[in-house]
Write a protein that holds these residues in place. Structure first.
Motif, mmCIF file in Angstrom:
data_model
loop_
_atom_site.group_PDB
_atom_site.id
_atom_site.type_symbol
_atom_site.label_atom_id
_atom_site.label_comp_id
_atom_site.label_asym_id
_atom_site.label_seq_id
_atom_site.Cartn_x
_atom_site.Cartn_y
_atom_site.Cartn_z
ATOM 1 N N MET A 1 -71.456 3.227 30.582
ATOM 2 C CA MET A 1 -71.514 4.555 31.233
ATOM 3 C C MET A 1 -69.823 5.455 30.876
ATOM 4 S SD MET A 1 -71.908 5.099 35.210
ATOM 5 C CE MET A 1 -73.753 5.279 35.259
ATOM 6 N N MET A 2 -70.032 6.560 30.665
ATOM 7 C CA MET A 2 -68.354 7.188 31.129
ATOM 8 C C MET A 2 -68.630 7.536 32.222
ATOM 9 S SD MET A 2 -68.526 9.873 27.569
ATOM 10 C CE MET A 2 -67.672 11.029 28.848
ATOM 11 N N GLU A 3 -66.774 7.615 32.580
ATOM 12 C CA GLU A 3 -66.349 7.863 34.052
ATOM 13 C C GLU A 3 -65.941 9.412 34.346
ATOM 14 O OE1 GLU A 3 -62.333 6.741 36.012
ATOM 15 O OE2 GLU A 3 -62.967 5.173 34.600
ATOM 16 N N ASN A 4 -66.537 9.979 35.376
ATOM 17 C CA ASN A 4 -66.255 11.502 34.822
ATOM 18 C C ASN A 4 -64.589 11.201 36.071
ATOM 19 O OD1 ASN A 4 -66.192 13.806 36.047
ATOM 20 N ND2 ASN A 4 -68.109 14.034 37.501
ATOM 21 N N ASN A 5 -63.581 12.429 34.583
ATOM 22 C CA ASN A 5 -63.281 12.301 35.649
ATOM 23 C C ASN A 5 -62.034 13.087 36.026
ATOM 24 O OD1 ASN A 5 -61.866 10.065 35.113
ATOM 25 N ND2 ASN A 5 -61.180 9.996 33.393
ATOM 26 N N TYR A 6 -63.316 14.108 35.897
ATOM 27 C CA TYR A 6 -63.403 15.547 36.907
ATOM 28 C C TYR A 6 -62.535 15.629 38.441
ATOM 29 C CZ TYR A 6 -64.713 20.750 38.042
ATOM 30 O OH TYR A 6 -64.368 21.808 38.165
ATOM 31 N N ASN A 7 -61.242 16.661 38.351
ATOM 32 C CA ASN A 7 -61.289 16.492 39.302
ATOM 33 C C ASN A 7 -60.742 18.452 39.379
ATOM 34 O OD1 ASN A 7 -59.752 17.263 41.922
ATOM 35 N ND2 ASN A 7 -57.758 16.012 41.671
ATOM 36 N N PRO A 8 -61.838 18.833 40.230
ATOM 37 C CA PRO A 8 -61.713 20.521 41.087
ATOM 38 C C PRO A 8 -60.132 20.790 41.304
ATOM 39 C CG PRO A 8 -63.094 19.614 42.827
ATOM 40 C CD PRO A 8 -62.452 18.205 41.868
ATOM 41 N N ASN A 9 -59.861 20.163 41.796
ATOM 42 C CA ASN A 9 -58.809 20.626 42.714
ATOM 43 C C ASN A 9 -57.528 20.045 42.089
ATOM 44 O OD1 ASN A 9 -59.629 22.779 44.748
ATOM 45 N ND2 ASN A 9 -60.376 20.742 45.907
ATOM 46 N N PRO A 10 -56.658 19.900 40.925
ATOM 47 C CA PRO A 10 -56.049 19.208 40.180
ATOM 48 C C PRO A 10 -54.827 19.209 40.578
ATOM 49 C CG PRO A 10 -56.550 20.853 38.719
ATOM 50 C CD PRO A 10 -57.416 20.675 40.191
ATOM 51 N N ASP A 11 -53.984 18.223 41.223
ATOM 52 C CA ASP A 11 -52.684 18.247 41.780
ATOM 53 C C ASP A 11 -51.884 19.002 41.074
ATOM 54 O OD1 ASP A 11 -49.917 17.760 42.828
ATOM 55 O OD2 ASP A 11 -50.520 15.970 43.429
ATOM 56 N N PRO A 12 -51.392 20.370 41.376
ATOM 57 C CA PRO A 12 -49.993 20.690 40.273
ATOM 58 C C PRO A 12 -49.192 20.685 40.422
ATOM 59 C CG PRO A 12 -50.250 22.158 42.559
ATOM 60 C CD PRO A 12 -51.222 21.017 42.894
ATOM 61 N N TYR A 13 -48.660 19.100 40.817
ATOM 62 C CA TYR A 13 -47.619 18.947 40.955
ATOM 63 C C TYR A 13 -46.730 17.902 39.851
ATOM 64 C CZ TYR A 13 -46.853 21.914 44.767
ATOM 65 O OH TYR A 13 -46.419 23.598 45.656
ATOM 66 N N LEU A 14 -48.297 16.844 39.623
ATOM 67 C CA LEU A 14 -47.850 15.829 38.898
ATOM 68 C C LEU A 14 -47.295 15.976 37.441
ATOM 69 C CD1 LEU A 14 -51.487 13.743 39.048
ATOM 70 C CD2 LEU A 14 -49.163 13.403 39.876
ATOM 71 N N ASN A 15 -46.690 15.076 37.327
ATOM 72 C CA ASN A 15 -45.781 15.318 34.836
ATOM 73 C C ASN A 15 -44.907 16.638 35.427
ATOM 74 O OD1 ASN A 15 -47.423 12.716 34.230
ATOM 75 N ND2 ASN A 15 -48.801 14.405 34.448
ATOM 76 N N LEU A 16 -44.366 16.806 36.865
ATOM 77 C CA LEU A 16 -43.384 17.952 37.222
ATOM 78 C C LEU A 16 -42.306 17.437 36.928
ATOM 79 C CD1 LEU A 16 -42.892 20.804 37.414
ATOM 80 C CD2 LEU A 16 -42.721 20.078 40.214
ATOM 81 N N THR A 17 -41.388 17.597 35.919
ATOM 82 C CA THR A 17 -40.142 16.819 35.359
ATOM 83 C C THR A 17 -39.767 18.352 36.825
ATOM 84 O OG1 THR A 17 -40.034 16.214 33.734
ATOM 85 C CG2 THR A 17 -38.045 16.970 34.143
ATOM 86 N N ILE A 18 -38.697 17.350 37.847
ATOM 87 C CA ILE A 18 -37.664 17.812 38.640
ATOM 88 C C ILE A 18 -36.638 17.403 38.384
ATOM 89 C CG2 ILE A 18 -36.879 18.030 41.342
ATOM 90 C CD1 ILE A 18 -39.458 18.525 41.497
ATOM 91 N N GLU A 19 -35.135 17.735 38.113
ATOM 92 C CA GLU A 19 -33.556 17.224 38.421
ATOM 93 C C GLU A 19 -34.025 16.078 37.060
ATOM 94 O OE1 GLU A 19 -30.590 17.750 39.244
ATOM 95 O OE2 GLU A 19 -31.976 20.048 40.038
ATOM 96 N N GLY A 20 -35.011 15.893 36.157
ATOM 97 C CA GLY A 20 -34.381 14.772 35.441
ATOM 98 C C GLY A 20 -35.731 13.708 35.406
ATOM 99 N N TYR A 21 -36.572 13.925 36.754
ATOM 100 C CA TYR A 21 -37.384 12.797 37.832
ATOM 101 C C TYR A 21 -38.898 13.874 36.729
ATOM 102 C CZ TYR A 21 -33.647 10.522 39.549
ATOM 103 O OH TYR A 21 -32.493 9.431 40.013
ATOM 104 N N VAL A 22 -39.752 13.056 36.536
ATOM 105 C CA VAL A 22 -40.682 13.326 36.060
ATOM 106 C C VAL A 22 -41.426 12.461 37.057
ATOM 107 C CG1 VAL A 22 -43.662 12.706 34.637
ATOM 108 C CG2 VAL A 22 -40.787 12.793 33.816
ATOM 109 N N LEU A 23 -42.829 13.710 38.187
ATOM 110 C CA LEU A 23 -43.751 12.661 39.237
ATOM 111 C C LEU A 23 -45.033 12.360 38.263
ATOM 112 C CD1 LEU A 23 -43.374 16.499 41.431
ATOM 113 C CD2 LEU A 23 -42.101 14.493 41.490
ATOM 114 N N LYS A 24 -44.732 11.011 38.762
ATOM 115 C CA LYS A 24 -45.715 10.316 38.857
ATOM 116 C C LYS A 24 -47.212 10.296 39.527
ATOM 117 C CE LYS A 24 -44.285 8.331 34.847
ATOM 118 N NZ LYS A 24 -44.820 8.827 33.447
#
Length: 87
Positions: free
Chosen positions: A1-24
């Motif tokens: 069964m396939m997992e549904n990973n659709y997120n209608p409101n994705p977090d705009p800050y995930l994976n953003l890099t600030i001062e060399g730090y990646v928001l995980k």
């Protein structure tokens, strides 16, 4: 069964890099912003608070001052930096 990973409101800050730090991933939120686990390397992991532009007037300077007062307290918090970007 396939997992549904659709997120209608994705977090705009995930994976953003600030001062060399990646928001995980988001670990919490407060009245004016969100707290993320962020890392520069596997041995350099920090908490990073992101305050959306619309909340910049809500006393973030006082919060920075309070955090700076705790700098150097063992096991509590280490203040690194703060800044602003309207990009």
């Amino acid at each position: 069964m396939m997992e549904n990973n659709y997120n209608p409101n994705p977090d705009p800050y995930l994976n953003l890099t600030i001062e060399g730090y990646v928001l995980k991933h988001r670990v919490g939120e407060g009245k004016i912003g969100y707290v993320y686990k962020a890392e520069r390397s596997p041995n350099d992991i920090v908490a990073c608070k992101v305050i959306p532009e619309g909340n910049l007037k809500n006393g973030w300077q006082k919060e920075v001052e309070k955090v700076q007062q705790l700098n150097g307290v063992p096991g509590v918090i280490e203040y690194k930096t703060h800044g602003a970007s309207l990009d």
